[in-house]
Design a protein around this motif. Structure first.
Motif, PDB file in Angstrom:
ATOM      1  N   ILE A 229       1.195  -3.430  -5.643  1.00  0.00           N
ATOM      2  CA  ILE A 229       0.733  -4.374  -4.616  1.00  0.00           C
ATOM      3  C   ILE A 229       1.830  -5.355  -4.189  1.00  0.00           C
ATOM      4  N   GLY A 230       3.000  -5.249  -4.807  1.00  0.00           N
ATOM      5  CA  GLY A 230       4.147  -6.031  -4.345  1.00  0.00           C
ATOM      6  C   GLY A 230       4.281  -7.399  -4.963  1.00  0.00           C
ATOM      7  N   VAL A 231       3.312  -7.799  -5.804  1.00  0.00           N
ATOM      8  CA  VAL A 231       3.445  -9.076  -6.512  1.00  0.00           C
ATOM      9  C   VAL A 231       3.006  -8.834  -7.960  1.00  0.00           C
ATOM     10  N   GLY A 232       3.797  -9.370  -8.894  1.00  0.00           N
ATOM     11  CA  GLY A 232       3.526  -9.104 -10.307  1.00  0.00           C
ATOM     12  C   GLY A 232       2.570 -10.085 -10.945  1.00  0.00           C
ATOM     13  N   GLU A 411      -4.474   2.147 -12.668  1.00  0.00           N
ATOM     14  CA  GLU A 411      -5.737   2.854 -12.410  1.00  0.00           C
ATOM     15  C   GLU A 411      -6.808   1.851 -11.971  1.00  0.00           C
ATOM     16  N   ILE A 412      -6.781   0.664 -12.570  1.00  0.00           N
ATOM     17  CA  ILE A 412      -7.731  -0.379 -12.148  1.00  0.00           C
ATOM     18  C   ILE A 412      -7.448  -0.756 -10.691  1.00  0.00           C
ATOM     19  N   VAL A 413      -6.163  -0.840 -10.352  1.00  0.00           N
ATOM     20  CA  VAL A 413      -5.822  -1.142  -8.952  1.00  0.00           C
ATOM     21  C   VAL A 413      -6.310   0.005  -8.049  1.00  0.00           C
ATOM     22  N   ASN A 414      -6.169   1.251  -8.496  1.00  0.00           N
ATOM     23  CA  ASN A 414      -6.698   2.379  -7.708  1.00  0.00           C
ATOM     24  C   ASN A 414      -8.171   2.148  -7.381  1.00  0.00           C
ATOM     25  N   LEU A 415      -8.924   1.763  -8.414  1.00  0.00           N
ATOM     26  CA  LEU A 415     -10.364   1.530  -8.230  1.00  0.00           C
ATOM     27  C   LEU A 415     -10.597   0.408  -7.212  1.00  0.00           C
ATOM     28  N   MET A 416      -9.801  -0.664  -7.339  1.00  0.00           N
ATOM     29  CA  MET A 416      -9.947  -1.799  -6.419  1.00  0.00           C
ATOM     30  C   MET A 416      -9.621  -1.364  -4.984  1.00  0.00           C
ATOM     31  N   LEU A 417      -8.598  -0.542  -4.845  1.00  0.00           N
ATOM     32  CA  LEU A 417      -8.184  -0.123  -3.501  1.00  0.00           C
ATOM     33  C   LEU A 417      -9.247   0.769  -2.849  1.00  0.00           C
ATOM     34  N   LEU A 418      -9.970   1.549  -3.651  1.00  0.00           N
ATOM     35  CA  LEU A 418     -11.013   2.405  -3.063  1.00  0.00           C
ATOM     36  C   LEU A 418     -12.027   1.568  -2.285  1.00  0.00           C
ATOM     37  N   GLY A 419     -12.298   0.358  -2.788  1.00  0.00           N
ATOM     38  CA  GLY A 419     -13.263  -0.500  -2.095  1.00  0.00           C
ATOM     39  C   GLY A 419     -12.601  -1.566  -1.247  1.00  0.00           C
ATOM     40  N   GLY A 420     -11.274  -1.551  -1.162  1.00  0.00           N
ATOM     41  CA  GLY A 420     -10.567  -2.586  -0.388  1.00  0.00           C
ATOM     42  C   GLY A 420     -10.690  -3.969  -1.030  1.00  0.00           C
ATOM     43  N   HIS A 421     -10.706  -3.984  -2.384  1.00  0.00           N
ATOM     44  CA  HIS A 421     -10.984  -5.246  -3.083  1.00  0.00           C
ATOM     45  C   HIS A 421      -9.726  -6.057  -3.411  1.00  0.00           C
ATOM     46  N   ILE A 422      -8.691  -5.932  -2.630  1.00  0.00           N
ATOM     47  CA  ILE A 422      -7.532  -6.808  -2.833  1.00  0.00           C
ATOM     48  C   ILE A 422      -7.135  -7.368  -1.471  1.00  0.00           C
ATOM     49  N   ARG A 424      -8.666 -10.005   0.078  1.00  0.00           N
ATOM     50  CA  ARG A 424      -9.738 -10.621   0.872  1.00  0.00           C
ATOM     51  C   ARG A 424     -10.515 -11.590  -0.035  1.00  0.00           C
ATOM     52  N   PRO A 425     -11.180 -12.578   0.553  1.00  0.00           N
ATOM     53  CA  PRO A 425     -11.863 -13.588  -0.252  1.00  0.00           C
ATOM     54  C   PRO A 425     -12.887 -12.969  -1.200  1.00  0.00           C
ATOM     55  N   GLY A 426     -12.960 -13.529  -2.402  1.00  0.00           N
ATOM     56  CA  GLY A 426     -13.958 -13.071  -3.377  1.00  0.00           C
ATOM     57  C   GLY A 426     -13.553 -11.813  -4.104  1.00  0.00           C
ATOM     58  N   ALA A 427     -12.339 -11.354  -3.906  1.00  0.00           N
ATOM     59  CA  ALA A 427     -11.927 -10.089  -4.518  1.00  0.00           C
ATOM     60  C   ALA A 427     -10.467 -10.173  -4.939  1.00  0.00           C
ATOM     61  N   GLY A 428     -10.102  -9.348  -5.899  1.00  0.00           N
ATOM     62  CA  GLY A 428      -8.690  -9.293  -6.293  1.00  0.00           C
ATOM     63  C   GLY A 428      -8.513  -9.025  -7.772  1.00  0.00           C
ATOM     64  N   VAL A 429      -7.253  -9.011  -8.183  1.00  0.00           N
ATOM     65  CA  VAL A 429      -6.936  -8.761  -9.586  1.00  0.00           C
ATOM     66  C   VAL A 429      -6.555 -10.076 -10.268  1.00  0.00           C
TER      67      VAL A 429
END
Ligand code: SF4
Length: 793
Positions: A229-232, A411-422, A424-429
């Motif tokens: 995602i470009g930021v650690g 893999e967790i990021v893969n799951l988040m990306l499937l729903g567009g959960h990074i 946007r407000p209320g979502a992220g890692v």
């Protein structure tokens, strides 16, 4: 299994009735008493009244009422003391007068203690005698008051003047044939100002050997996230928790390690947010929580936090998250364009088709077997995830210290990306950091592999050419000391020996050094396992007033959510001999570099604003730092991924394909994880109880599934010796830790848990997470035998 033992997802649960008292469960079986350790059933509710009473007990025992109240009324307030405990953020705006938790109080009590560890103490105690005391005992001898030296061949530390101490270190550093023979470690307590000066000094000296405690904890998170995602770092703020509808808590025990996170989760749970705990142990903090500030509810049953508990096997997370992705993608094939966030995937990501193909090829048998989670439960959690509009994924060291930690996080990021959960407000890692400024130290340049762009700015601002060759991280530093390639070890804070794996190996490595130096507030094990010569440099703590040229100074820190804010101590320092960490670095730099440096070090530490002005010129995002850090709550560092901008090589977030690599277990072998007790913070042992898990008066316990105990004909309370097994270059390495009390516990079959640092001796130095080189303290292959060995002292 006896027929009256209830089976829960393949594990045996404690038979705890519903009318539990505050923080206690009725005993499911008679308490265990062995080797001084007492074990009862685990608590059923976290925090509550007991937490308030414990906090009061620690305050009275250590600093006393007056000093304790003086520190606590400033703790986590605007312009107050930043808690030296974890890195969970404080509210941006409205703060109550008691913005802290039980473990924050313990951290403050430890530092503000009225006890003193003086030169007289070192006259009465030889290093040999001290080395036979426990970590707990060492830590309770009080604040260090004077610089001390252990001269070659002596068994007693003796006082030394600051000038002589710096001259000794400088002499040893300058005597090395290359600067790379010195190692400069940093713990997560170090402030931004001290860290910035420290890395500047070390690079002017000529090396990038800047290992830090991040190497041991969230290195895997930084590496994994930066790539995809470009930021650690994490991408969420506290406000996002108020907007999310689903929160995943993975490999994390916030009840003990980030306690105020429970207040955030309680608010979410009351709002109807679905909280899912993915962890081998059902930790009480995620079961029920009573907010200690919520007087009206102190005597109730508390708030149920996690709606779902997924008791994944140790190292089974990668398979579990693959299972979730597979379930979602299969549902998407049945209902095209309805399940995943196709527009986000098309516009913002790369690698989706390859990922989809790879996931389709993984079998359900593989997923269920490796994760330990039955298919219906994977389906149940996948349905929650598919319904979610805004999901947050949090994790901690339960993930980052696995062998496949980097792949698992991706893999967790893969799951988040499937729903567009990074983005946007209320979502992220949200990788939750364990030490108050561990993230800030990295931002300031404490890393053995800082990017070229950072080194270029150092060059431009300070007019010297920083070394470009990468330095050693923690594991490689220990190996280098063992090989005799590194001869000087300098630690800015921390308890290196107890924090690192493979205790015997690391101890031997330190003993081979010509000089070991520790900047410390209190005595710890690293002071008694030393190089030929050793120095203890006592420094101011967070709670201490820091006066430089008669002006009261503050420092700054960065929390888990990338907010930089101030910390200002208000207590009388325990001795007039203490220096602040920035002052120690400045005087060390002057003594070592002489006219090889053009930096006016003393001028900088007269007023920390001058250091911040330099940080502002070197560290991206810290522009105008002096003005912005003084605002209530400080300022947010930029985080492009949070804003939906992915600064990866391709400019998009990236799906990554990885394969599960199971850890084979032979008959009689188990996977072991290390963990902390509730009376512990990192390597600091506040007390000998872990009341949430029902363990009292001792720490040498091994938590084991009752069916495993039965299968091996062991008994609850029996003493076992633990042997770890590691294959290195075709050779079998064995390490032994004696006399652990067997405790039946709700944990998956063939998985066991013990406390660190006691179990660190079992973690092989060669066993590291792939790519991040973090020791795999969550995946140690072990076997057991009835104890025939004496416990170490
Ligand atoms: S949650 Fe963490 S930072 Fe906050 S008071 Fe507790 S230990 Fe300190």
């Amino acid at each position: 299994m006896a027929k009256d033992e209830p089976e829960v997802n393949g594990r045996v649960a404690w038979d705890a009735s519903d009318h539990a008292h505050d923080g206690e469960a009725p005993h499911a079986q008679p308490p265990i008493e062995t080797d001084g350790v007492r074990v009862t059933a685990p608590a059923r509710v976290a925090a509550g009244l007991k937490s308030v009473l414990k906090a009061a007990e620690f305050t009275l025992k250590e600093p006393g009422l007056v000093r304790g109240i003086a520190a606590l009324t400033h703790l986590n307030q605007f312009d107050g003391i930043d808690c030296p405990g974890c890195a969970w953020p404080d509210p941006d705006q409205d703060r109550s007068f008691n913005e802290y938790c039980e473990n924050g109080v313990k951290a403050i009590a430890e530092e503000a203690t009225a006890r003193r560890c003086t030169p007289e103490f070192f006259r009465s105690w030889s290093v040999s005698d001290l080395s036979r005391q426990s970590d707990y005992w060492l830590g309770h001898q009080g604040r260090l008051t004077h610089p001390m030296v252990l001269r070659a061949g002596s068994d007693h530390y003796e006082p030394i003047s600051w000038d002589d101490a710096f001259a000794t270190i400088a002499g040893e550093l300058n005597a090395q044939s290359t600067p790379d023979q010195a190692i400069f470690y940093t713990s997560g307590r170090t402030s931004n100002e001290a860290a910035f000066l420290y890395q500047l000094f070390v690079r002017q000296f000529g090396t990038n050997n800047l290992p830090d405690c991040s190497n041991l904890c969230h290195e895997s998170s930084g590496l994994a996230l930066k790539e995809v995602i470009g930021v650690g770092k994490g991408t969420v703020t506290l406000q996002d928790f108020d907007l999310a509808d689903t929160i995943l808590i993975i490999g994390q025990n916030p009840g003990t390690n980030h306690p105020r996170m429970l207040a955030t989760l309680q608010r979410a749970a009351r709002r109807g947010v679905t909280i899912i705990s993915v962890n081998p142990l059902a930790e009480v903090g995620l079961t029920r929580f009573k907010h200690p500030k919520d007087v009206l509810h102190l005597f109730g049953r508390g708030t149920k936090i996690a709606k779902h508990f997924v008791p994944v096997r140790l190292s089974g997370d990668l398979a579990f998250f693959k299972g979730l992705c597979k379930e979602i993608l299969e549902e998407e094939s049945r209902h095209p364009e309805q399940i995943i966030n196709r527009s986000f995937i098309d516009e913002k990501t790369r690698g989706f088709e390859d990922f989809r193909t790879a996931v389709a090829a993984v079998t359900w048998n593989e997923i269920v077997e490796q994760s330990g989670i039955p298919r219906p439960q994977i389906r149940e959690i996948a349905e929650v995830v598919m319904r979610s509009k805004s999901m947050i994924a949090c994790w901690a060291m339960g993930l980052t210290q696995q062998r496949q930690a980097v792949a698992t996080i991706q893999e967790i990021v893969n799951l988040m990306l499937l729903g567009g959960h990074i983005g946007r407000p209320g979502a992220g890692v949200c990788p939750v950091r364990g030490h108050s400024n561990v993230q800030g130290d990295r931002t300031m340049g404490i890393w053995e592999r800082m990017p070229e762009s950072f080194l270029d700015r150092l060059r431009d601002v300070f007019g010297f050419e920083p070394p470009r060759k990468h330095g050693w991280d923690v594991v490689d530093s220990v190996k280098a000391m063992q090989r005799g390639e590194a001869r000087v070890f300098f630690a800015m804070g921390g308890n290196f020996l107890s924090a690192t794996p493979d205790t015997e190996f690391t101890a031997e490595a330190l003993r081979r050094c010509s000089l070991t130096v520790h900047v410390s507030t209190k005595l710890n094990r690293a002071h008694v396992v030393t190089g030929k010569q050793a120095l203890i440099l006592p420094c101011l703590g967070r709670t201490d007033r820091d006066e430089q040229t008669n002006r009261n100074q503050f420092v700054s820190v960065e929390n888990s959510m990338g907010i930089v804010h101030t910390s200002r101590g208000n207590l009388e320092p325990p001795s007039d001999q203490l220096l602040s960490e920035p002052a120690i670095v400045a005087r060390l730099a002057m003594a070592t570099l002489g006219n090889r440096t053009k930096v006016n070090w003393l001028h900088l530490v007269e007023d920390y604003d001058r250091i911040r002005d330099l940080i502002a010129r070197v560290v991206p995002g810290c522009e105008e730092m002096n003005g912005r850090v003084r605002r209530n709550g400080g300022f947010y560092l930029p985080n492009a991924a949070r804003d939906g901008d992915y600064k990866t090589k391709t400019g998009r977030a990236t799906f990554v394909v990885s394969a599960v690599e199971p850890i084979p277990l032979e008959p009689g072998q188990f996977l072991l994880t290390t963990l902390r007790s509730h009376d512990q913070y990192n390597t600091t042992i506040y007390g000998l109880d872990d009341r949430y898990r029902g363990v009292f008066h001792g720490r040498r316990v091994v938590l084991m599934n009752p069916n495993d105990i039965k299968e091996h004909a062991w008994k609850a309370g029996e003493l076992l010796d633990i042997t770890s097994h590691f294959r290195n270059d075709g050779k079998q390495e064995l390490r032994v830790a004696p006399r652990f009390v067997v405790v039946p516990y709700e944990i998956p079959r063939r998985c066991v848990a013990t406390y660190f640092p006691e179990a660190n001796v079992l973690v092989p130095i060669g066993s590291v997470a792939l790519r991040s080189n973090t020791p795999t303290s969550k995946a140690v292959v072990v076997s057991f035998a009835r104890s025939r060995l004496a416990a170490p002292l």
